[in-house]
Design a protein around this motif. Structure first.
Motif, short mmCIF file in Angstrom:
data_model
loop_
_atom_site.label_atom_id
_atom_site.label_comp_id
_atom_site.label_asym_id
_atom_site.label_seq_id
_atom_site.Cartn_x
_atom_site.Cartn_y
_atom_site.Cartn_z
N THR A 566 -2.80 10.58 -6.83
CA THR A 566 -2.66 9.12 -6.86
C THR A 566 -1.19 8.72 -6.89
OG1 THR A 566 -4.77 8.84 -8.00
CG2 THR A 566 -3.18 7.04 -8.19
N VAL A 567 -0.42 9.38 -7.75
CA VAL A 567 1.01 9.09 -7.86
C VAL A 567 1.72 9.46 -6.55
CG1 VAL A 567 3.15 9.76 -9.02
CG2 VAL A 567 1.10 9.28 -10.36
N ASP A 568 1.40 10.60 -6.00
CA ASP A 568 2.05 11.04 -4.76
C ASP A 568 1.83 10.03 -3.63
OD1 ASP A 568 2.75 13.29 -6.17
OD2 ASP A 568 1.30 14.61 -5.17
N GLN A 569 0.59 9.57 -3.49
CA GLN A 569 0.28 8.62 -2.41
C GLN A 569 0.98 7.28 -2.63
OE1 GLN A 569 -4.02 8.48 -2.42
NE2 GLN A 569 -4.23 10.39 -1.25
N ALA A 570 1.03 6.83 -3.86
CA ALA A 570 1.69 5.55 -4.15
C ALA A 570 3.19 5.65 -3.87
CB ALA A 570 1.44 5.16 -5.61
N TRP A 571 3.79 6.78 -4.24
CA TRP A 571 5.22 6.94 -3.97
C TRP A 571 5.50 6.97 -2.47
CZ3 TRP A 571 9.03 5.45 -6.46
CH2 TRP A 571 9.15 5.58 -7.84
N GLU A 572 4.63 7.57 -1.71
CA GLU A 572 4.83 7.59 -0.27
C GLU A 572 4.86 6.17 0.30
OE1 GLU A 572 5.61 10.02 1.88
OE2 GLU A 572 5.87 11.23 0.07
N LYS A 573 4.01 5.31 -0.25
CA LYS A 573 3.99 3.92 0.21
C LYS A 573 5.26 3.18 -0.22
CE LYS A 573 -1.07 3.65 0.30
NZ LYS A 573 -2.28 3.03 -0.29
N VAL A 574 5.70 3.43 -1.46
CA VAL A 574 6.93 2.79 -1.94
C VAL A 574 8.11 3.18 -1.07
CG1 VAL A 574 8.61 2.76 -3.83
CG2 VAL A 574 6.18 2.55 -4.34
N SER A 575 8.19 4.46 -0.77
CA SER A 575 9.39 4.99 -0.11
C SER A 575 9.38 4.80 1.40
CB SER A 575 9.54 6.48 -0.42
OG SER A 575 8.44 7.22 0.07
N SER A 576 8.32 4.22 1.94
CA SER A 576 8.24 4.06 3.39
C SER A 576 8.23 2.59 3.83
CB SER A 576 6.99 4.76 3.93
OG SER A 576 5.81 4.19 3.39
N THR A 577 8.69 1.72 2.94
CA THR A 577 8.73 0.30 3.30
C THR A 577 9.90 -0.36 2.60
OG1 THR A 577 7.53 -1.81 3.27
CG2 THR A 577 7.20 -0.34 1.41
N VAL A 578 10.35 -1.47 3.18
CA VAL A 578 11.38 -2.27 2.52
C VAL A 578 10.78 -3.55 1.95
CG1 VAL A 578 13.25 -1.35 3.93
CG2 VAL A 578 11.97 -3.37 4.72
N ASP A 579 9.48 -3.62 1.88
CA ASP A 579 8.77 -4.81 1.40
C ASP A 579 8.69 -4.78 -0.13
OD1 ASP A 579 7.02 -6.83 0.71
OD2 ASP A 579 5.61 -6.41 2.33
N PRO A 580 9.34 -5.71 -0.85
CA PRO A 580 9.33 -5.70 -2.31
C PRO A 580 7.94 -5.92 -2.91
CG PRO A 580 10.38 -7.70 -1.48
CD PRO A 580 10.20 -6.79 -0.32
N GLU A 581 7.05 -6.62 -2.18
CA GLU A 581 5.70 -6.82 -2.70
C GLU A 581 4.93 -5.51 -2.74
OE1 GLU A 581 3.62 -9.90 -0.66
OE2 GLU A 581 5.09 -11.46 -1.16
N VAL A 582 5.14 -4.67 -1.74
CA VAL A 582 4.50 -3.35 -1.74
C VAL A 582 5.07 -2.50 -2.86
CG1 VAL A 582 4.13 -1.24 -0.42
CG2 VAL A 582 3.99 -3.46 0.71
N HIS A 583 6.37 -2.57 -3.06
CA HIS A 583 7.00 -1.80 -4.14
C HIS A 583 6.36 -2.14 -5.49
CE1 HIS A 583 10.89 -1.80 -1.49
NE2 HIS A 583 9.98 -0.95 -1.04
N LEU A 584 6.20 -3.44 -5.74
CA LEU A 584 5.63 -3.87 -7.02
C LEU A 584 4.18 -3.44 -7.15
CD1 LEU A 584 5.98 -5.50 -9.63
CD2 LEU A 584 5.31 -7.55 -8.34
N GLU A 585 3.41 -3.63 -6.10
CA GLU A 585 1.99 -3.27 -6.13
C GLU A 585 1.80 -1.78 -6.39
OE1 GLU A 585 -1.77 -3.04 -2.95
OE2 GLU A 585 0.20 -3.74 -2.32
#
Length: 638
Positions: A566-585
């Protein structure tokens, strides 16, 4: 007599996460941009002090509200010496970008000799360093940045700093296009491995450059301009291009011609590039505590090792880099004393150290305040936080093979976090509070929102009876040893362990204080996993994705071997976008999973303190991992 005091608060720059390097109790340093957080161990806490009336007259050489380095104009180097100490740990060597050396203790010294395209301001703002070069985002899709190194930028030996050095920087992060396979990888893996498939070829603490720029930087060998194209959007792209090492030295010391090494990287000739790994991993270190041959450690910063002095266990003195292309250092000799934090205040008063960042206690702050107006005290919030991390390795009582989650829950239920705050932090900072997140600080806007969704408060208060039930559920034997390791001596952490022992021994644990001087050193307990709980701090800055190597499976800074899909997948999403809303989510998901599985236990974010001889100008508090030494080349006596 009044002591002059200044106070500053952090201006949060977006989502502030941990950054830099890592290795000990909370240091910062080596890889200060692209991949990790730094450990800190001896950074002290200080109260949320308020300034007196004359604080407004003290600008320390910077314009009011300016968080960049001040422009000192044309200066000449004074024939003088300034003494500073960040702690007692010995300098390890010129390469602080290794997993074993990436700490504040090393970085505060090496950063004086290693320039890059940017630096951290006092509040985590990223400032370009135009003396070194410039960069421009030329495309957002694909994310592409063009870098230009200054024509004046040279290594101390006169060799121009070029594209070749940054190409080698990329290679040392074990890109799959150079080295197939890797730790947990295959032919399309993210990290290179040695010929036996055991571990990465280069012991780099970060892999961000190689991970997100699979084809490497594009340019002409020997050129001053190159382009970096990211495989996908990456939120911390600006930080990836921090300092490089002299590729011509690595080549020469490995039996290659510089052009041969550059061409091997361009050709994907991993066998040839691999020949430089031993030198990269060990050749820039100084285990014998002797100064290296100046020919292998050419500086590209304001200070140099050529003509330096190193008295092992006592100090190292840097001298000016005569071939530096930027403003000359303000003071000729900059000495870093290896002194335990508890000695700093007396050493300041005696003149043995001129600038200190002591571990703040009530007594420490009061002692400085009583020393008179010949000394200046500065306080401010730091992007640093204390935590207890579990060891998930098979030999640990907290591993899934032994006590598992129930054991970790039992420990979390007996750790007296509020008592630690009340006894050790609140007397200095009455506003201090228990910290319940890892990626956001209590003074940030997002903090309360994330806490509300990620953590239900179950470990806010000690519950011995509930802890006993969880201990019984874990199946651990009564009196099982729980070794809490940290970098010693450190009185505050000794007191923390004592408070934990008083509480958790009632549950069935036997808390053992295993604080040691070499806890963060190469081969020390943190590196080899010789602990049940590691007590240290991460020093952060303004990064968004720097927590990834700390929490992801197999992460370079994941010392406790935690693993969560779960953590690995969430980090992949954080690190592959510049969208701050995705970072927060996604960080809400990460924080909740880290609580649910108990990666570890955050304790508090702490403020910092700096004190110095009032005759020294341009001593400026910095909240990031670079600490007060961030502009040491500008320090000078009035």
């Amino acid at each position: 007599m009044k002591i002059r005091r200044t106070t500053m608060a952090i201006v949060a720059a977006g989502a502030l996460v941990l950054t830099g390097c890592t290795s000990d109790s909370g240091d910062t340093g080596g890889d200060n941009g692209d991949g990790g957080a730094e450990q800190t161990g001896d950074t002290g806490d200080t109260g949320d002090a308020t300034g007196d009336e004359d604080q407004a007259t003290e600008t320390e050489g910077a314009a009011a509200g300016d968080t960049a380095k001040p422009d000192l104009g044309d200066i000449e180097t004074q024939d003088d010496e300034i003494y500073y100490s960040v702690g007692q740990d010995e300098w390890s060597g010129f390469n602080a970008a290794l997993s074993s050396t990436n700490s504040v203790y090393n970085s505060v010294i090496n950063d004086r000799m290693q320039d890059s395209f940017w630096y951290w301001g006092t509040d985590g703002t990223i400032y370009p360093n135009e003396d070194f070069g410039t960069y421009e985002l030329v495309s957002e899709d694909p994310l592409t940045i063009e870098y230009t190194i200054s024509d004046e930028a040279v290594w101390e030996d006169g060799t121009p700093i070029t594209y070749d050095d940054f190409l080698y920087k990329w290679a040392t992060q074990n890109p799959a296009s150079l080295f197939s396979g890797g730790v947990g990888g295959d032919d399309e893996g993210e990290a290179g491995s040695d010929e036996d498939g055991e571990g990465a070829v280069f012991d780099s603490v970060s892999d961000s450059f190689a991970r997100y720029v699979s084809e490497g930087p594009q340019g002409e060998p020997g050129g001053k301009t190159f382009t970096v194209e990211y495989d996908e959007p990456y939120p911390d792209w600006e930080l990836v291009m921090d300092y490089a090492f002299p590729a011509h030295v690595a080549a020469r010391e490995s039996g290659l011609e510089p052009e041969e090494l550059t061409q091997a990287i361009l050709d994907g000739d991993g066998d040839t590039v691999r020949q430089t790994a031993e030198f990269y991993n060990t050749g820039w270190l100084s285990p014998d505590q002797q100064l290296p041959d100046p020919s292998i450690v050419p500086s590209n910063g304001p200070y140099s090792l050529d003509g330096a002095t190193w008295d092992a266990g006592q100090y190292i003195t840097l001298v000016p880099n005569e071939n530096y292309y930027g403003p000359p250092p303000a003071t000729a000799r900059l000495t870093f004393r290896f002194a335990a934090p508890e000695t700093h205040v007396q050493a300041l008063q005696n003149g043995d150290i001129n600038i200190i960042e002591p571990q703040a206690t009530v007594d420490t702050v009061q002692q400085i305040e009583n020393m008179g107006d010949q000394f200046t005290l500065k306080t401010g919030d730091e992007m640093t936080w204390e935590h207890l991390d579990f060891n998930f390795a098979e030999t640990s009582a907290f591993s899934e093979q032994n006590g598992g989650l129930a054991a970790r829950e039992a420990f979390a239920l007996c750790v007296p976090r509020q008592q630690i705050i009340d006894n050790l932090i609140a007397p200095i900072n009455p506003e201090a509070e228990v910290m319940n997140l890892r990626e956001y600080f209590p003074f940030q806007d997002e903090y309360d929102e994330v806490v509300q969704e990620a953590y239900d408060g179950r470990y806010d208060e000690v519950d011995i009876e509930a802890a006993k039930e969880k201990f019984a559920e874990s199946g651990l034997e009564e009196g099982v040893d729980i070794r809490i390791g940290y970098s010693a001596p450190n009185q505050r952490r000794t007191d923390e362990v004592s408070l934990i022992k008083s509480s958790c021994d009632q549950v069935g644990f036997n808390i053992v204080d295993t604080g040691a001087e070499d806890f963060f050193q190469p081969g020390g307990a943190l590196e080899v996993g010789d602990f049940e709980v590691a007590l240290f701090a991460w020093a952060g800055s303004g990064q968004i994705s720097s927590g990834q190597p700390i929490y992801e499976t197999g992460g370079t800074q994941n010392y406790g071997q935690f693993s969560s899909e779960t953590v690995d997948q969430a980090w992949e999403k954080v690190s592959s976008t510049v969208d701050p809303e995705v970072h927060l989510e996604q960080k809400k998901i990460i924080e909740k999973e880290l609580w649910d599985q108990l990666y570890g236990i955050p304790v508090f974010a702490f403020p910092g303190v700096v004190a110095h001889d009032a005759s020294i100008e341009n001593v400026i508090f910095n909240a990031t991992q670079t600490q007060v030494a961030w502009n040491a080349e500008q320090w000078m006596r009035q």
